[in-house]
Design an enzyme around this catalytic site. Structure first.
Site, mmCIF file in Angstrom:
data_model
loop_
_atom_site.group_PDB
_atom_site.id
_atom_site.type_symbol
_atom_site.label_atom_id
_atom_site.label_comp_id
_atom_site.label_asym_id
_atom_site.label_seq_id
_atom_site.Cartn_x
_atom_site.Cartn_y
_atom_site.Cartn_z
ATOM 1 C CE1 TYR A 80 -9.823 -0.184 6.643
ATOM 2 C CE2 TYR A 80 -10.953 0.923 8.443
ATOM 3 C CZ TYR A 80 -9.805 0.692 7.722
ATOM 4 O OH TYR A 80 -8.643 1.338 8.078
ATOM 5 C CE LYS A 82 -7.213 -1.865 8.400
ATOM 6 N NZ LYS A 82 -5.847 -2.125 7.937
ATOM 7 C CG ASP A 133 -0.089 1.160 -4.036
ATOM 8 O OD1 ASP A 133 -0.077 1.746 -2.935
ATOM 9 O OD2 ASP A 133 -1.132 1.055 -4.729
ATOM 10 N N GLY A 190 0.843 -1.204 0.000
ATOM 11 C CA GLY A 190 0.000 0.000 0.000
ATOM 12 C C GLY A 190 0.870 1.242 0.000
ATOM 13 C CG ASP A 223 -3.896 -7.687 -6.218
ATOM 14 O OD1 ASP A 223 -3.941 -7.762 -4.975
ATOM 15 O OD2 ASP A 223 -4.902 -7.601 -6.947
ATOM 16 C CB ILE A 224 -1.359 -7.839 -1.187
ATOM 17 C CG1 ILE A 224 -2.787 -7.293 -1.116
ATOM 18 C CG2 ILE A 224 -0.347 -6.748 -0.927
ATOM 19 C CD1 ILE A 224 -3.190 -6.824 0.270
ATOM 20 N N GLY A 231 -0.313 4.792 -0.742
ATOM 21 C CA GLY A 231 -1.383 5.373 0.078
ATOM 22 C C GLY A 231 -0.859 6.466 0.996
HETATM 23 N N1 SER Z 1 -9.699 6.470 8.275
HETATM 24 C C1 SER Z 1 -10.296 5.174 8.121
HETATM 25 C C2 SER Z 1 -11.603 5.239 7.461
HETATM 26 O O1 SER Z 1 -12.246 6.240 7.589
HETATM 27 C C3 SER Z 1 -10.475 4.540 9.450
HETATM 28 O O2 SER Z 1 -9.360 3.808 9.743
HETATM 29 O O3 SER Z 1 -12.015 4.296 6.864
#
Ligand code: SER
Length: 338
Positions: free
Chosen positions: A154, A158, A35, A10, A54-55, A13
């Site tokens: 997400y 995580k 990336d 990444g 790509d990972i 990013g």
């Molecule tokens: N900044 C991130 C998001 O808004 C949260 O880790 O998805």
């Protein structure tokens, strides 16, 4: 002899930019950056090698094992919270399967090197899920073990990857006849919303902060997608990079846990706007809350308790709210768009 490097996924990013600039300028670290997007031209000279890939591509990762001694992996690649809701299964593949691939790579590297490979993983306040705004208001600074019931793909990704990191560090192949001695040294930070003066986030839900600021600096109007009273913890990029590097270099025996909160300041969206307008008095900022994105923000904590990080590896942010705006964000953003 294989070259000793650190691997950054990444890389293009927001955190990747900050980390590569920092490590690259301080000199002696050889960086292999990855990336799916091309890497910013300004970062290329700071890297030993850039791989556009790509990972999820295991063949590519396999070739890396053959070529390099990877001593640390900064696994930054991820699809953020808002974007992930538009295609949850794709997000799951990238966020979870991608992380699993990198953990496997770390295990393999460790066994070649005969020592644990460090695996630095940015998790997020999205790992939390508070059931209502009332609970959020009463919760105060929340600890790592509290309220871990995320409401986004997400956030689920995580939280699960935090557990995968713990599994690969302590229990990987626990039934194997041969003792698995060298595995992964997994170290994880739960970041608040991050704000950089150099880059603009894409696809996150804490993005209203940085978006407001970058719009104002460019003289563009901004409609904020949360209510004025929406409150989240934030941190500026130099502190995020500092925390990653401090955690990386902390002696293993000092680390009493694998996952640490870090934070700096917690403004409401309105307080954020006041700071932005002070610097850019002509800024046009309105509030047009998006109900679903607002719900996500309402499920994330207003503040987190980062005392474990302070206790175990001396964490303290350099930038409180005032210093973040006056000494980092505003001067650097003004110069950027001048
Ligand atoms: N900044 C991130 C998001 O808004 C949260 O880790 O998805």
């Amino acid at each position: 002899m294989r070259k000793e490097v650190v691997l950054i996924t990444g890389a293009n990013g927001e955190i990747g930019h900050g980390l590569i600039s920092h490590l690259g300028e301080s000199g002696d670290t050889k960086i292999v950056a990855m990336d799916v997007q091309p890497l910013d031209a300004s970062l290329l000279p700071l890297c030993e090698r850039f791989i556009q890939g790509d990972i999820l591509d295991n063949l590519l990762l396999g070739r890396l094992v053959a070529e390099y001694d990877i001593r640390t992996i900064y696994h930054l690649a991820s699809i953020l919270s808002t974007k992930a809701e538009y295609n949850p299964e794709t997000a799951h593949r990238v966020n979870v399967e991608g992380t699993l691939n990198l953990l496997r790579l770390a295990v393999e590297q460790s066994s070649w090197q005969g020592k644990p490979v460090k695996f630095l993983y940015p998790s997020s306040i999205a790992a939390y899920g508070l059931p209502s705004l009332e609970v959020k208001k009463k919760a105060g600074k929340i600890k790592e073990c509290d309220w871990c019931a995320p409401t986004t793909m997400y956030g689920c990704n995580k939280l699960y990857c935090e557990h995968l990191g713990r599994y690969y560090s302590r229990y990987y192949r626990q039934l194997a006849a041969d003792e698995v001695k060298h595995t992964v040294d997994f170290r994880c930070l739960r970041f608040p919303g991050l704000i950089s003066s150099v880059t603009i986030p894409t696809g996150g839900t804490s993005d209203y902060g940085p978006e407001m600021l970058h719009h104002a600096a460019q003289g563009k109007p901004y409609a904020c997608f949360v209510r004025p009273d929406a409150k989240l913890p934030f941190m500026v990029m130099p502190d995020a990079i500092k925390s990653l590097l401090q955690l990386e270099s902390a002696p293993r025996e000092n680390l009493k846990q694998m996952v640490y909160n870090v934070t700096s300041f917690s403004p409401t969206a309105e307080e954020f706007m006041v700071r932005v307008k002070k610097a850019f008095p002509n800024a046009v900022i309105t509030f047009e809350p998006h109900p679903a994105r607002q719900n996500i923000v309402d499920s994330w904590p207003a503040d987190v308790d980062d005392s474990a990080a302070t206790r175990d590896w001396g964490w303290k942010p350099d930038y409180d709210e005032q210093r973040a705006f006056d000494e980092y964000l505003i001067p650097s953003i003004k110069a950027r768009y001048a």
